[in-house]
Enzyme design. Structure first.
Site, PDB file in Angstrom:
ATOM      1  NE  ARG A   1      -2.651   1.417   3.502  1.00  0.00           N
ATOM      2  CZ  ARG A   1      -3.461   1.359   4.553  1.00  0.00           C
ATOM      3  NH1 ARG A   1      -4.670   0.844   4.441  1.00  0.00           N
ATOM      4  NH2 ARG A   1      -3.060   1.787   5.733  1.00  0.00           N
TER       5      ARG A   1
ATOM      6  CB  SER B   1     -12.322  -2.242   2.603  1.00  0.00           C
ATOM      7  OG  SER B   1     -10.915  -2.339   2.594  1.00  0.00           O
TER       8      SER B   1
ATOM      9  CE  LYS C   1      -8.028   3.819   3.851  1.00  0.00           C
ATOM     10  NZ  LYS C   1      -8.722   2.633   3.270  1.00  0.00           N
TER      11      LYS C   1
END
Length: 209
Positions: A35, A106, A135
């Site tokens: 990521r 997700s 996040k």
């Protein structure tokens, strides 16, 4: 899929993504997700290619996934992608990727689980379970009850879809996350910021056995 699910973070890491991935793979993490919200496409491609080569040289069975970027996943021939609800629709991603590639998504509700199942996703990511600062756009904590409800829904429908739990997970709460339905867990800040990442990942892995 079972155990610790490792996700890179180029901002939080103390050692750099390359070293982090080497450690995580050598410790038997079944899934490594790359990521990167910071680099441009060219740099992402170059780093993803390097990480894939490192992973496969250590353990060919470890799955290497790319977060969000289907184009990068295709370019480096990764094992698959992980997408969010605001990324390309699952239906499009399924068409773009070869049938043998992994798609994880997700989800934040039973309704999103139903859509994911319709498009034959390989696993679902549930989170944030707890409050997280890793996040910024993660949203409000979903809590253990939704995690449990999603697991029950999957079991009632006799599906074999692993659940990856993420968000605010620490060593002092991971066991309850597992007991409430998680097949895998990810704890980004707790691992990449650890002074001894090997020890930390081992401790997470041990919670599953």
């Amino acid at each position: 899929m079972k155990g610790f699910y490792f996700i890179t973070d180029e901002i939080l890491t103390k050692r750099g993504n390359v070293k982090d991935v080497e450690i995580a793979t050598s410790l038997g993490c079944q899934v490594i997700q790359y990521r990167n919200k910071k680099n441009n496409s060219k740099k992402m491609y170059q780093e993803a290619l390097e990480l894939k080569e490192i992973i496969k040289s250590i353990n060919k069975e470890t799955k290497f996934l790319i977060n969000d970027r289907v184009d990068i996943a295709l370019a480096v021939d990764a094992d698959g992608v992980h997408i969010g609800q605001e990324d390309l629709p699952i239906s499009i991603v399924r068409k773009l990727l070869p049938k043998n590639k992994i798609i994880g998504i997700s989800i934040h509700s039973i309704e999103e689980v139903k859509e994911a199942i319709f498009y034959n996703v390989d696993y679902v990511g549930v989170g944030p379970v707890y409050k997280t600062l890793t996040k910024k756009d993660a949203g409000e904590p979903l809590g253990l009850q939704l995690l449990k409800d999603i697991k029950n829904y999957i079991n009632l429908n006799k599906l074999k879809i692993p659940i990856v739990a993420i968000g605010g997970i620490k060593l002092n709460n991971v066991k309850e996350v597992i007991l409430n339905g998680a097949d895998m867990v990810s704890a980004i800040s707790d691992t990449v910021q650890s002074d001894d990442m090997s020890k930390t990942i081992k401790e997470y892995q041990e919670k599953f056995f």
